[in-house]
Design a protein around this motif. Structure first.
Motif, PDB file in Angstrom:
ATOM      1  N   SER A   8       0.823  -1.216   0.000  1.00  0.00           N
ATOM      2  CA  SER A   8       0.000   0.000   0.000  1.00  0.00           C
ATOM      3  C   SER A   8       0.851   1.259   0.000  1.00  0.00           C
ATOM      4  N   THR A   9       2.030   1.219   0.627  1.00  0.00           N
ATOM      5  CA  THR A   9       2.890   2.407   0.612  1.00  0.00           C
ATOM      6  C   THR A   9       3.505   2.637  -0.755  1.00  0.00           C
ATOM      7  N   ALA A  10       3.557   1.585  -1.598  1.00  0.00           N
ATOM      8  CA  ALA A  10       4.067   1.759  -2.956  1.00  0.00           C
ATOM      9  C   ALA A  10       2.995   2.320  -3.877  1.00  0.00           C
ATOM     10  N   PHE A  11       1.770   1.818  -3.748  1.00  0.00           N
ATOM     11  CA  PHE A  11       0.710   2.203  -4.662  1.00  0.00           C
ATOM     12  C   PHE A  11      -0.195   3.300  -4.111  1.00  0.00           C
ATOM     13  N   GLU A  12      -0.085   3.578  -2.820  1.00  0.00           N
ATOM     14  CA  GLU A  12      -0.817   4.696  -2.201  1.00  0.00           C
ATOM     15  C   GLU A  12       0.147   5.488  -1.316  1.00  0.00           C
ATOM     16  N   PRO A  13       1.233   5.995  -1.876  1.00  0.00           N
ATOM     17  CA  PRO A  13       2.275   6.626  -1.061  1.00  0.00           C
ATOM     18  C   PRO A  13       1.843   7.968  -0.484  1.00  0.00           C
ATOM     19  N   ALA A  14       2.208   8.173   0.787  1.00  0.00           N
ATOM     20  CA  ALA A  14       1.969   9.481   1.412  1.00  0.00           C
ATOM     21  C   ALA A  14       3.090  10.455   1.090  1.00  0.00           C
ATOM     22  N   SER A  15       4.226   9.950   0.593  1.00  0.00           N
ATOM     23  CA  SER A  15       5.346  10.820   0.232  1.00  0.00           C
ATOM     24  C   SER A  15       6.117  10.183  -0.912  1.00  0.00           C
ATOM     25  N   ARG A  69      13.745  12.442   6.539  1.00  0.00           N
ATOM     26  CA  ARG A  69      12.556  11.746   7.048  1.00  0.00           C
ATOM     27  C   ARG A  69      12.251  10.571   6.112  1.00  0.00           C
ATOM     28  N   PRO A  70      11.558   9.548   6.604  1.00  0.00           N
ATOM     29  CA  PRO A  70      11.238   8.393   5.747  1.00  0.00           C
ATOM     30  C   PRO A  70      10.351   8.792   4.578  1.00  0.00           C
ATOM     31  N   VAL A  71      10.560   8.126   3.462  1.00  0.00           N
ATOM     32  CA  VAL A  71       9.783   8.367   2.245  1.00  0.00           C
ATOM     33  C   VAL A  71       9.140   7.044   1.826  1.00  0.00           C
ATOM     34  N   ASP A  72       7.844   7.104   1.461  1.00  0.00           N
ATOM     35  CA  ASP A  72       7.145   5.883   1.055  1.00  0.00           C
ATOM     36  C   ASP A  72       7.641   5.347  -0.278  1.00  0.00           C
ATOM     37  N   LEU A  73       7.841   6.254  -1.247  1.00  0.00           N
ATOM     38  CA  LEU A  73       8.155   5.806  -2.604  1.00  0.00           C
ATOM     39  C   LEU A  73       9.204   6.718  -3.222  1.00  0.00           C
ATOM     40  N   ALA A  74      10.250   6.096  -3.750  1.00  0.00           N
ATOM     41  CA  ALA A  74      11.264   6.834  -4.508  1.00  0.00           C
ATOM     42  C   ALA A  74      11.195   6.401  -5.964  1.00  0.00           C
TER      43      ALA A  74
END
Length: 886
Positions: A8-15, A69-74
């Motif tokens: 979900s953090t890859a396909f619905e990333p908050a950042s 800070r942490p990042v969901d998707l690069a």
């Protein structure tokens, strides 16, 4: 404890951070960063590039580590030479997921994936064009094409195919819930992506473009799970290998594609054969076009187009329905003149909109007609727009699934536009329309096979497999890999397959005594394991009736085989009764190990040049019947009294037994039964050949060689409760539907409410299927049974789990019959289901329990669960038990 899906953090990333973001015209980093900004992405967006202070009026960071800070998707849009160092930086910065746009070589791929795994970084790509979720304003894709929101998810290994489909979709007004470019699938692949889309509320349909499959078990398991609830249309390239079709690579590719086709049928997937069919199917899905059967009627204003459609339907095996007598009578009265009234229906070149209307209404009254193809040619006396408008009005009135073919160009363009806007599929050629009907309606046929979830195993097969394993292991200990005919038949016999009795004679004199003992007439075959085809090698003599003929045949066989195969080791000649069955047919059952999907079973005539039909094990009677229907012509399936009629039940039993054998014996690499002699009385294997190898590595899952998890016979357990009554716990089978219904009816209203948390009076057919037809790789259901006073099996309890959305934990459900509570049955079932989940590597098991269900809460606490408040409902409690490390 369950949570969002792992991706979900890859396909619905908050950042999102775009590493390699740029202002340079035509650069990858510029296009992706612009798409994110213009698409309306609502999360935190970071530009990363040491060459810039800002990009597109956005602050720019020198490295991903500078963000702090942490990042969901690069999104990594850098040259390949710096990919490894950038990946390492992402790992150190606690980036959760990364999309690698650049293409890489194998050596660099290995270094990148090793580095990512050390830090838990998930990778999409390399060679991915990115991700788009237009409904959420996310466009992190390397494309200039606007992606509209919709209900279709597109998942592709090919970035080029993504672009092609997106361009077509924009032109045709088709939208997407997700566009996911997998690229090289070195990490995130089809399996996990399909798991995510199965639970995605924005997705109703799934399109797949497949180049290759890396993990067949994960792929098939996720595919079957998704296809249960969402139609899947798949296109795969590389069906025929090299263009000339003459090289070994081409032959291998052709066989691999046949196996892939069998796998997709078993998975409940509609496979299309070209890009046009993919587009047509996509358009039909987006319009809600869902024909449920192959029974098709065709109405046209010309015989030529109608016959072209009928020919294509026959080519594809799509049935044209036979019209009923009342329908024919009604059609004969149309227009006040004689006309052709069979299917396909020709209304004549002067057919008016009213005549089309009357014909369609007459066909709609025929209960056998489900689908209707309406064809129009631009005759001078026909108004295409008027007919189209009549079709649009009728579409809302009749139960038929309508599809149109308006042939021609400029004269029908306006009418086509009207039909498209009304959501009615319309084509310019009859063949394309028929292909759409065939592909979409085949989805429902595939669902029948999908629901046959490996339920064919039997306890008898499990008991027999023990002796067979000893036989195989003893041969492997002798460094033997090819079984003799006698050994091969012994292996088949251990699984209940009828075989002819065979004795090997080491010399001609011994052959005489063996023949006398067997009784004339006899058949003689060379016993030389290295010889794959005894007939072609000259090593077979049949219907020998005298000792003289046996003497001559022995020497003739040995001499002939030595000349043709000088390297072969000849053990002797096998002698067996000659089977004289004048009405029998000779069939062949083969097993080979596909490089991707593992064991594959094929059936066909005992003729090397004859076509064969393939299926993936495990098989049950339904799947075996489907294989027989596909492999054998209809003429073989008449009444038992007809000459040449086959005992289909006997073939089914042999196929299911072969399936059990390859499921339980991973060391079997190849197997051939040929000929399998079949007539109206039964089936018997006249010859067999088996090749074995070392099978699975030590410590592997017992079914790791299978693409589809078979019925787990090893989980069957017999035990007794305190008062001596016998209970069996075993995995559920599809055949347990009536057992389940009887169990449900025996439950009190209170027990039903505690189990389902709502008042349920009866189980729907869909729920019964859901509870009994399961994928043992993703879920498990153990039922407890006992015998009633009449000796009939009855169900008294059930414990089950299903994979949660996070992909690592499972959710359980438990219910015990009122009469069997307080005997420790619930604890026994839960202990067994917990152990299965732990052995599968699940992180945790959890369940939701009504707060007033004190008995269940006490049981869970006694089993080591913690009781927590429910995150959504105060009337519930969530019970959780960690499994790893315990």
């Amino acid at each position: 404890m369950a949570g969002p899906h792992a991706l979900s953090t890859a396909f619905e990333p908050a950042s999102i951070a775009v590493i390699g973001a740029s202002d340079a015209p035509g650069s990858v980093g510029r296009m992706i960063f612009r798409n994110l900004m213009e698409g309306g992405y609502r999360g935190s967006l970071y530009a990363v590039n040491p060459k810039y202070e800002s990009i597109q009026d956005h602050p720019c960071h020198r490295s991903i580590e500078d963000i702090g800070r942490p990042v969901d998707l690069a999104i990594i849009a850098t040259p390949a030479r710096v990919l490894h160092s950038v990946t390492a930086q992402c790992g150190r910065s606690r980036v959760r997921n990364a999309v690698i746009v650049s293409a890489t070589g194998h050596t660099l791929e290995r270094r990148i994936i090793e580095t990512a795994r050390e830090t838990g970084l998930r990778l999409l790509g390399p060679g991915s064009i990115g991700i788009a979720r237009p409904g959420s304003g996310l466009n992190a894709a390397l494309t200039r094409i606007t992606v509209k929101p919709g209900e279709i998810a597109l998942v592709s290994q090919s970035g080029a195919m993504c672009s092609v489909v997106l361009d077509w979709a924009l032109t045709n007004g088709v939208g997407f819930s997700s566009v996911i470019s997998l690229g090289g699938t070195v990490d995130i692949d089809f399996g996990e992506t399909l798991e995510y889309l199965t639970h995605d509320l924005q997705t109703r349909y799934i399109l797949l473009y497949v180049d290759h499959v890396r993990n067949a078990r994960h792929f098939m398991s996720a595919l079957r799970s998704a296809a249960r609830v969402k139609p899947i249309i798949l296109l795969k390239a590389g069906r025929h290998g090299h263009a000339d079709g003459s090289t070994p690579a081409a032959a291998t590719a052709a066989l691999a594609d046949v196996v892939f086709e069998a796998a997709m049928r078993r998975a409940g997937v509609v496979r299309v054969q070209n890009v046009d069919q993919l587009f047509f199917a996509t358009k039909a899905l987006s319009c809600g076009f869902r024909p449920r059967e192959d029974s098709l009627a065709i109405v046209s204003n010309g015989s030529g187009p109608a016959d072209l459609a009928a020919d294509r339907a026959k080519d594809l095996g799509t049935g044209l329905v036979n019209l009923g007598s009342p329908t024919i009578a009604a059609l004969e009265r149309l227009g006040g003149r004689e006309r052709r009234t069979h299917n396909p229906l020709d209304l004549g070149g002067d057919a008016s909109a009213q005549l089309y209307r009357d014909a369609i209404l007459a066909l709609a009254e025929d209960g056998a007609v489900s689908n209707l193809l309406v064809i129009l040619s631009p005759h001078a006396l026909v108004d295409p727009v008027e007919v189209a408008q009549e079709i649009i009005d009728l579409a809302a009135q009749v139960r038929l699934k309508l599809c149109c073919c308006w042939m021609g160009g400029g004269q029908v363009a306006e009418a086509r536009t009207l039909l498209e806007k009304a959501g009615i599929p319309v084509f310019s050629s009859p063949e394309a329309a028929i292909e759409l009907f065939h592909n979409i309606s085949r989805f429902h046929r595939s669902q029948t096979l999908l629901l046959q979830t490996a339920g064919g195993g039997s306890a008898t097969a499990w008991r027999r497999s023990g002796g067979a394993r000893v036989l195989v292991e003893s041969l492997l200990n002798q460094r033997r890999h090819i079984l003799s005919a006698m050994e091969s038949k012994a292996l088949l016999r251990s699984f209940g397959i009828p075989v002819t009795h065979t004795t090997v004679a080491r010399d001609a004199t011994e052959a005489l005594f063996v023949a006398e003992q067997v009784g004339f007439p006899v058949a003689m075959k060379v016993d030389a394991p290295e010889v794959s085809s005894k007939s072609e090698s000259g090593g077979v003599r049949l219907n020998l009736n005298t000792t003289e003929s046996v003497w001559s045949a022995y020497h003739d066989i040995v001499d002939t085989v030595r000349i043709r195969h000088p390297e072969a080791h000849i053990n002797g000649v096998s002698i067996e009764p000659y089977l004289y069955r004048p009405r029998a047919r000779e069939l062949s059952i083969q097993v080979h190990r596909d490089a991707i999907f593992g064991p594959v079973i094929s059936l066909g005539p005992h003729d090397a040049s004859a076509p064969r039909t393939f299926a993936l094990p495990p098989l049950n009677a339904v799947l075996a019947r489907d294989l027989i229907d596909s492999a054998l012509p209809p003429a073989t399936q008449g009444p038992r009294s007809q000459p040449g009629t086959l005992n289909r039940s006997a073939i089914e039993q042999v196929l299911v037994a072969v399936s059990d054998l390859v499921c339980e014996l991973p060391a079997v690499r190849e197997l051939e039964i040929g000929p399998l002699i079949v007539d109206a009385e039964g089936a018997i294997a006249a010859d067999a050949r088996v090749l074995i190898d070392q099978g699975l590595p030590a410590g592997s899952d017992r079914y790791a060689h299978m693409a589809i998890h078979p019925y787990p016979l090893h989980l069957v357990q017999d035990w007794k409760i305190g008062d001596g009554r016998a209970v069996r716990t075993r995995p559920v089978r599809p055949e347990d539907a009536q057992l389940l219904l009887g169990f449900f009816e025996s439950l009190s209203a209170e027990t039903r409410f505690m189990r389902f948390m709502e008042e349920i009076e009866e189980l729907s057919p869909a729920l019964v299927a859901r509870f009994t037809q399961i994928d043992y790789d993703r879920e498990m259901a153990l039922i407890a049974t006992t015998l009633d006073e009449r000796g009939n099996e009855q169900m008294i309890g059930s414990a089950r789990y299903a994979l949660a959305e996070d992909g690592g934990s499972v959710e359980f459900a438990l219910v015990v019959s009122d009469a069997w509570q307080r005997y420790g049955l619930g604890r026994r079932l839960m202990g067994a289901i917990i152990e299965v989940a732990r052995n599968k590597g699940c992180r945790a098991i959890f369940g939701d329990v009504l707060g007033k269900n004190a008995k269940m809460l006490r049981l869970m606490q006694g089993l080591g669960f913690t009781v927590q408040p429910h995150p959504e409902d105060s009337a519930l409690r969530r019970v959780v038990k960690p499994l790893l490390g315990k």
